[in-house]
Design an enzyme around this catalytic site. Structure first.
Site, PDB file in Angstrom:
ATOM      1  N   ASP A   1       0.736  -1.243  -0.002  1.00  0.00           N
ATOM      2  CA  ASP A   1      -0.213   0.054   0.025  1.00  0.00           C
ATOM      3  C   ASP A   1       0.863   1.300   0.066  1.00  0.00           C
ATOM      4  OD1 ASP A   1      -2.474   1.546   0.365  1.00  0.00           O
ATOM      5  OD2 ASP A   1      -1.520   1.575   2.414  1.00  0.00           O
TER       6      ASP A   1
ATOM      7  N   ASP B   1       0.178   5.270   1.137  1.00  0.00           N
ATOM      8  CA  ASP B   1       0.190   5.888   2.174  1.00  0.00           C
ATOM      9  C   ASP B   1       0.256   5.205   3.615  1.00  0.00           C
ATOM     10  OD1 ASP B   1      -0.747   8.939   1.184  1.00  0.00           O
ATOM     11  OD2 ASP B   1      -1.705   7.376  -0.184  1.00  0.00           O
TER      12      ASP B   1
END
Length: 223
Positions: free
Chosen positions: A9, A11
């Site tokens: 992922d 952020d």
């Protein structure tokens, strides 16, 4: 089972992008002459996107009058700040160097739109460039649906069982498990105070990026 690819992922997992959002929300609060919210609250909310951040700052729901105007202004301000203050989490550069050394594919699978993701990825320095960068723009269904992860597997010629997916939200873990991949929950990311990472059913939980490589290496040792 062995591992051929590791996907992240963006952020709160690969990058600490919260500083860009703190500046964005502070500027937006000042424009509307309202109280700023704490950095802690912003960090807890970042993973839930612009709508959640708009609600956090203004106390509005997406059906309320003025919500969309404020959300769009938030995105405009963020576009000015994005990538200028974010950075790879401590230990990530070394981890990516290990992936390169062992000739493993790596990539980014995020719910952040491509118009925000790509400029950030382009301006950052990685030991090796990501093999895939997939955003909601590239699929019909965003995470927690496994579509993007399965597409990443196709693009790197890996089986889902040969992949580890790392994220700081339950939707990331659900995505990985649904695809049939191993998962690592990033406890150092943007996790809401009331959320319990131990309830996500991740295969592994880490509190620092330096803990990730030993997990990957343990799978590489399986013959």
């Amino acid at each position: 089972m062995t591992i051929k690819a590791v996907f992240f992922d963006l952020d709160g997992t690969l990058l600490d992008t919260a500083p860009d959002f703190v500046l964005t929300l502070n500027q937006l609060a000042d424009e509307y002459n309202i109280a700023r919210v704490s950095e802690e609250k912003i960090r807890e909310t970042v993973s839930n996107g612009a709508r959640a951040l708009t609600t956090l700052l203004f106390g509005l729901q997406d059906t309320d009058k003025g919500f969309e105007e404020r959300r769009l202004r938030l995105l405009d301000i963020y576009f000015e700040h994005m990538g200028k203050h974010c950075f790879l989490y401590e230990g990530m550069t070394l981890l990516l160097e290990q992936l390169r050394k062992h000739e493993l594919y790596w990539g980014i699978i995020t719910n952040k739109p491509y118009r925000f993701t790509q400029p950030i990825v382009e301006q950052l320095t990685f030991p090796t460039r990501p093999n895939v960068v997939l955003c909601p723009d590239h699929v019909a269904h965003a995470k927690p649906d496994p579509e993007a992860l399965l597409l990443a597997c196709t693009q790197t010629h890996c089986k889902p069982s040969e992949v580890i997916y790392i994220g700081d939200h339950k939707r990331d873990i659900d995505c990985g498990l649904s695809a049939g991949s191993k998962t690592i929950a990033a406890g150092f990311g943007y996790i809401e105070q009331e959320d319990n990472i131990n309830h996500w059913n991740a295969n592994h939980i880490v509190q620092h990026a330096s803990e990730i490589w030993p997990i990957i290496d343990s799978y590489l040792a399986i013959k």
